[in-house]
Design a protein around this motif. Structure first.
Motif, PDB file in Angstrom:
ATOM      1  N   LYS A  96       2.683 -12.724  10.478  1.00  0.00           N
ATOM      2  CA  LYS A  96       2.312 -13.399   9.234  1.00  0.00           C
ATOM      3  C   LYS A  96       1.075 -12.778   8.589  1.00  0.00           C
ATOM      4  O   LYS A  96       1.089 -12.442   7.395  1.00  0.00           O
ATOM      5  CB  LYS A  96       2.080 -14.886   9.511  1.00  0.00           C
ATOM      6  N   ASN A  97      -0.003 -12.614   9.345  1.00  0.00           N
ATOM      7  CA  ASN A  97      -1.228 -12.052   8.776  1.00  0.00           C
ATOM      8  C   ASN A  97      -1.033 -10.612   8.319  1.00  0.00           C
ATOM      9  O   ASN A  97      -1.597 -10.186   7.309  1.00  0.00           O
ATOM     10  CB  ASN A  97      -2.370 -12.123   9.796  1.00  0.00           C
ATOM     11  N   ILE A  98      -0.241  -9.854   9.071  1.00  0.00           N
ATOM     12  CA  ILE A  98       0.027  -8.460   8.689  1.00  0.00           C
ATOM     13  C   ILE A  98       0.813  -8.420   7.387  1.00  0.00           C
ATOM     14  O   ILE A  98       0.536  -7.597   6.504  1.00  0.00           O
ATOM     15  CB  ILE A  98       0.787  -7.734   9.816  1.00  0.00           C
ATOM     16  N   ILE A  99       1.797  -9.305   7.241  1.00  0.00           N
ATOM     17  CA  ILE A  99       2.596  -9.353   6.018  1.00  0.00           C
ATOM     18  C   ILE A  99       1.706  -9.582   4.801  1.00  0.00           C
ATOM     19  O   ILE A  99       1.822  -8.898   3.771  1.00  0.00           O
ATOM     20  CB  ILE A  99       3.676 -10.449   6.109  1.00  0.00           C
ATOM     21  N   PHE A 100       0.787 -10.535   4.901  1.00  0.00           N
ATOM     22  CA  PHE A 100      -0.047 -10.845   3.744  1.00  0.00           C
ATOM     23  C   PHE A 100      -1.138  -9.809   3.523  1.00  0.00           C
ATOM     24  O   PHE A 100      -1.494  -9.520   2.370  1.00  0.00           O
ATOM     25  CB  PHE A 100      -0.625 -12.258   3.890  1.00  0.00           C
ATOM     26  N   THR A 101      -1.650  -9.231   4.579  1.00  0.00           N
ATOM     27  CA  THR A 101      -2.608  -8.132   4.411  1.00  0.00           C
ATOM     28  C   THR A 101      -1.971  -6.981   3.649  1.00  0.00           C
ATOM     29  O   THR A 101      -2.544  -6.437   2.694  1.00  0.00           O
ATOM     30  CB  THR A 101      -3.114  -7.643   5.781  1.00  0.00           C
ATOM     31  N   CYS A 102      -0.772  -6.613   4.061  1.00  0.00           N
ATOM     32  CA  CYS A 102      -0.059  -5.502   3.413  1.00  0.00           C
ATOM     33  C   CYS A 102       0.301  -5.836   1.964  1.00  0.00           C
ATOM     34  O   CYS A 102       0.223  -4.981   1.080  1.00  0.00           O
ATOM     35  CB  CYS A 102       1.200  -5.167   4.204  1.00  0.00           C
ATOM     36  N   THR A 103       0.707  -7.088   1.721  1.00  0.00           N
ATOM     37  CA  THR A 103       1.078  -7.486   0.362  1.00  0.00           C
ATOM     38  C   THR A 103      -0.101  -7.386  -0.590  1.00  0.00           C
ATOM     39  O   THR A 103       0.028  -6.902  -1.722  1.00  0.00           O
ATOM     40  CB  THR A 103       1.639  -8.926   0.354  1.00  0.00           C
ATOM     41  N   VAL A 104      -1.266  -7.837  -0.145  1.00  0.00           N
ATOM     42  CA  VAL A 104      -2.466  -7.740  -0.983  1.00  0.00           C
ATOM     43  C   VAL A 104      -2.830  -6.278  -1.228  1.00  0.00           C
ATOM     44  O   VAL A 104      -3.190  -5.894  -2.357  1.00  0.00           O
ATOM     45  CB  VAL A 104      -3.645  -8.493  -0.323  1.00  0.00           C
ATOM     46  N   ILE A 105      -2.699  -5.438  -0.208  1.00  0.00           N
ATOM     47  CA  ILE A 105      -3.031  -4.016  -0.358  1.00  0.00           C
ATOM     48  C   ILE A 105      -2.170  -3.370  -1.438  1.00  0.00           C
ATOM     49  O   ILE A 105      -2.679  -2.739  -2.381  1.00  0.00           O
ATOM     50  CB  ILE A 105      -2.867  -3.265   0.978  1.00  0.00           C
ATOM     51  N   PHE A 106      -0.843  -3.519  -1.324  1.00  0.00           N
ATOM     52  CA  PHE A 106       0.003  -2.789  -2.283  1.00  0.00           C
ATOM     53  C   PHE A 106      -0.051  -3.408  -3.680  1.00  0.00           C
ATOM     54  O   PHE A 106       0.090  -2.696  -4.686  1.00  0.00           O
ATOM     55  CB  PHE A 106       1.449  -2.626  -1.771  1.00  0.00           C
ATOM     56  N   THR A 107      -0.273  -4.706  -3.778  1.00  0.00           N
ATOM     57  CA  THR A 107      -0.345  -5.329  -5.093  1.00  0.00           C
ATOM     58  C   THR A 107      -1.606  -4.907  -5.840  1.00  0.00           C
ATOM     59  O   THR A 107      -1.558  -4.526  -7.021  1.00  0.00           O
ATOM     60  CB  THR A 107      -0.307  -6.869  -4.969  1.00  0.00           C
ATOM     61  N   VAL A 108      -2.742  -4.950  -5.161  1.00  0.00           N
ATOM     62  CA  VAL A 108      -4.017  -4.598  -5.792  1.00  0.00           C
ATOM     63  C   VAL A 108      -4.036  -3.136  -6.218  1.00  0.00           C
ATOM     64  O   VAL A 108      -4.406  -2.804  -7.363  1.00  0.00           O
ATOM     65  CB  VAL A 108      -5.194  -4.900  -4.839  1.00  0.00           C
ATOM     66  N   PHE A 109      -3.604  -2.236  -5.324  1.00  0.00           N
ATOM     67  CA  PHE A 109      -3.727  -0.813  -5.640  1.00  0.00           C
ATOM     68  C   PHE A 109      -2.647  -0.332  -6.610  1.00  0.00           C
ATOM     69  O   PHE A 109      -2.856   0.663  -7.315  1.00  0.00           O
ATOM     70  CB  PHE A 109      -3.737   0.020  -4.354  1.00  0.00           C
ATOM     71  N   THR A 110      -1.512  -1.025  -6.674  1.00  0.00           N
ATOM     72  CA  THR A 110      -0.546  -0.693  -7.727  1.00  0.00           C
ATOM     73  C   THR A 110      -1.097  -1.111  -9.081  1.00  0.00           C
ATOM     74  O   THR A 110      -1.006  -0.369 -10.067  1.00  0.00           O
ATOM     75  CB  THR A 110       0.804  -1.392  -7.477  1.00  0.00           C
ATOM     76  N   PHE A 111      -1.686  -2.308  -9.137  1.00  0.00           N
ATOM     77  CA  PHE A 111      -2.277  -2.793 -10.390  1.00  0.00           C
ATOM     78  C   PHE A 111      -3.380  -1.854 -10.877  1.00  0.00           C
ATOM     79  O   PHE A 111      -3.412  -1.464 -12.051  1.00  0.00           O
ATOM     80  CB  PHE A 111      -2.834  -4.206 -10.181  1.00  0.00           C
ATOM     81  N   THR A 112      -4.281  -1.464 -10.000  1.00  0.00           N
ATOM     82  CA  THR A 112      -5.400  -0.616 -10.417  1.00  0.00           C
ATOM     83  C   THR A 112      -4.956   0.800 -10.791  1.00  0.00           C
ATOM     84  O   THR A 112      -5.663   1.491 -11.536  1.00  0.00           O
ATOM     85  CB  THR A 112      -6.473  -0.531  -9.320  1.00  0.00           C
ATOM     86  N   SER A 113      -3.775   1.231 -10.308  1.00  0.00           N
ATOM     87  CA  SER A 113      -3.282   2.563 -10.696  1.00  0.00           C
ATOM     88  C   SER A 113      -2.969   2.629 -12.186  1.00  0.00           C
ATOM     89  O   SER A 113      -2.868   3.719 -12.754  1.00  0.00           O
ATOM     90  CB  SER A 113      -2.047   2.944  -9.872  1.00  0.00           C
ATOM     91  N   GLY A 114      -2.820   1.456 -12.815  1.00  0.00           N
ATOM     92  CA  GLY A 114      -2.603   1.432 -14.262  1.00  0.00           C
ATOM     93  C   GLY A 114      -3.822   1.865 -15.059  1.00  0.00           C
ATOM     94  O   GLY A 114      -3.721   2.107 -16.267  1.00  0.00           O
ATOM     95  N   PHE A 115      -4.980   1.969 -14.411  1.00  0.00           N
ATOM     96  CA  PHE A 115      -6.203   2.432 -15.074  1.00  0.00           C
ATOM     97  C   PHE A 115      -6.467   3.920 -14.819  1.00  0.00           C
ATOM     98  O   PHE A 115      -7.490   4.447 -15.267  1.00  0.00           O
ATOM     99  CB  PHE A 115      -7.411   1.617 -14.583  1.00  0.00           C
ATOM    100  N   ALA A 116      -5.567   4.574 -14.083  1.00  0.00           N
ATOM    101  CA  ALA A 116      -5.765   5.984 -13.745  1.00  0.00           C
ATOM    102  C   ALA A 116      -5.760   6.847 -15.005  1.00  0.00           C
ATOM    103  O   ALA A 116      -5.038   6.571 -15.972  1.00  0.00           O
ATOM    104  CB  ALA A 116      -4.677   6.456 -12.786  1.00  0.00           C
ATOM    105  N   ASN A 117      -6.564   7.916 -14.992  1.00  0.00           N
ATOM    106  CA  ASN A 117      -6.640   8.810 -16.150  1.00  0.00           C
ATOM    107  C   ASN A 117      -6.061  10.189 -15.867  1.00  0.00           C
ATOM    108  O   ASN A 117      -6.269  11.119 -16.634  1.00  0.00           O
ATOM    109  CB  ASN A 117      -8.088   8.934 -16.629  1.00  0.00           C
ATOM    110  N   GLY A 118      -5.363  10.319 -14.727  1.00  0.00           N
ATOM    111  CA  GLY A 118      -4.755  11.596 -14.400  1.00  0.00           C
ATOM    112  C   GLY A 118      -3.954  11.522 -13.119  1.00  0.00           C
ATOM    113  O   GLY A 118      -4.015  10.516 -12.390  1.00  0.00           O
TER     114      GLY A 118
END
Length: 457
Positions: free
Chosen positions: A86-108
């Motif tokens: 359970k904890n691993i599932i939610f840790t991983c979910t937060v990781i991929f959600t946050v870093f996919t969202f922030t990739s929208g600010f990438a400039n290259g």
């Protein structure tokens, strides 16, 4: 005092509210996973135009997340067997959600690629644990079906990514398609409260109260007490090391699972990343090429669920071999430039027999290994398979940059399907799970009493 085999208790349940809530939580997470993963294929033409990338560079960009997924699956699969799913599932979910969202600010490409790699670690880590958790709690007669329904959400996420691109790209740009991925973070607290922990983890940690709470939720009419004794499948409940995948005559089957996942993910991610661009380069407009990707993913949803039901009835091994062969035939037929109607039909079948095959392979693997190394087994199957997934976009980019005929592009993805069929044919089902006993004394001492081996698949 009653003696209860936990696995037999789970196997014999009817689908009820507990299973529905578990399934809904896992489907939601895997849909978000699928959107984050397949989004790149939907926005890649716009991304290439915005940053002036050639096909080879864009192909490498598609491989970053897959490399991260390989790392995530290999690391977080064994960690979940040791520390709980359970904890691993939610840790991983937060990781991929946050870093996919922030990739929208990438400039290259460099910044985007790094964030896709980190997101990929979470994407790869969540999959084997969702599969293992659904496998663990699903009734035996519905096990393949429920895992397939859950994992078909991955392809449905791909459909949403394509639809999102169709709607948002004309109005805004590719960044809007990426930023949508931040929305699921709002419901994470609710999901964490509802999703159950693995019962095998409670056994290993001697948490009998929590185990009883879970078992009594599964069947409210048959309540257990602390006086009862319990048994569960799998001699590997204490040793969760990777070497256990190769003991007790499992070595050949483990290697064959890895080969099957390698070729299947090569085809799956190669097509999902490059299909719109391949079709666009063959003269189809951008809108039509995105519809091809939607058709491919619709086929994956239907093929996954239909394949799961067939596997529950006729056995996973037979159905997987059949699907691999159908995948080869459909992709070969696509190379012959069929008319428009047949083209959509073949894409639908190709989606069902490539992505659908991988989903049902994951279910097959999760049932092959004992509970104590289930996440490890699925994690390493997916992890090694990700090497094929990494090569898929790179191979597609190379083929496209070489300006080869459409026929050769599809044949390059058809031939691996035959290799996958041979690999599954070589799996030795007779060396699957064994059975152990858990008594009141073992809850206190942490020792496991073994009983004779039994083939449970």
């Amino acid at each position: 005092m009653k003696k209860i085999n936990i696995n037999e208790f789970i196997d014999n349940q009817k689908f009820n509210r507990f299973h529905l809530m578990l399934l809904m939580c896992c489907i939601f997470i895997i849909i978000v996973d699928g959107y984050d993963m397949f989004m790149l294929g939907a926005i890649l033409p716009a991304l290439m135009e915005d940053w002036g990338m050639d096909a080879v560079t864009a192909g490498r960009l598609g491989s970053y997340a897959l490399f991260g997924m390989m790392v995530g699956a290999m690391v977080f699969g064994p960690l979940a067997d040791r520390f709980g799913r359970k904890n691993i599932i939610f840790t991983c979910t937060v990781i991929f959600t946050v870093f996919t969202f922030t990739s929208g600010f990438a400039n290259g490409p460099s910044s985007f690629g790094f964030q896709r790699f980190v997101a990929g670690i979470g994407l790869g880590g969540v999959m084997p644990n969702l599969i293992a958790l659904v496998t663990e709690y699903a009734p035996k007669k519905l096990r393949n079906t429920l895992v397939a329904i859950m994992f078909s959400g991955h392809a449905f996420g791909g459909i949403l990514a394509s639809l999102g691109a169709l709607v948002l790209l004309p109005l805004f740009d590719w960044r809007a398609v990426v930023w949508v991925t931040g929305i699921p973070l709002l419901v994470m607290p609710i999901l964490y409260k509802v999703l159950p922990e693995s019962y095998s983890y409670y056994v290993k940690e001697n948490k009998k109260d929590k185990l009883l709470s879970i078992l009594n939720k599964i069947n409210k009419q048959n309540q257990f007490s602390k006086k009862d004794e319990f048994f569960m499948n799998g001699t590997d409940n204490i040793d969760t090391s990777i070497k256990k995948l190769f003991t007790e005559n499992r070595a050949l089957s483990t290697l064959m699972f890895w080969v099957a996942a390698f070729v299947c993910l090569l085809v799956m991610y190669g097509l999902s990343t490059w299909l719109p661009k391949i079709m666009q380069s063959s003269g189809y407009p951008v809108g039509s090429s995105l519809l091809f990707l939607i058709t491919l993913n619709l086929g994956a949803v239907v093929g996954s669920i239909f394949g799961g039901k067939l596997a529950d009835r006729f056995g996973s091994r037979k159905i997987l071999i059949t699907f691999f062969i159908l995948g080869f035939l459909s992709l070969t037929a696509l190379s012959l430039r069929p008319n428009a109607v047949l083209l959509y039909i073949l894409l639908f079948i190709a989606g069902g027999t490539t992505t659908g095959t991988q989903i049902n392979t994951n279910s097959y693997v999760s049932q092959f290994y004992p509970s104590g190394i289930r996440s490890t087994g699925v994690g390493w199957e997916l992890g090694v398979g990700r090497i094929g997934g990494i090569l898929g976009p790179a191979v597609g980019g190379f083929l496209l940059s070489s300006q080869l005929p459409l026929q050769l592009n599809f044949l390059a993805f058809a031939i691996p399907c035959i290799i996958g069929a041979i690999a599954i044919w070589l799996v030795q089902e007779k060396y699957s799970q064994t059975i152990i006993g858990i008594t009141n004394e073992s809850f206190n001492t942490g020792e496991l009493a073994t009983t004779p081996e039994r083939n449970s698949i």
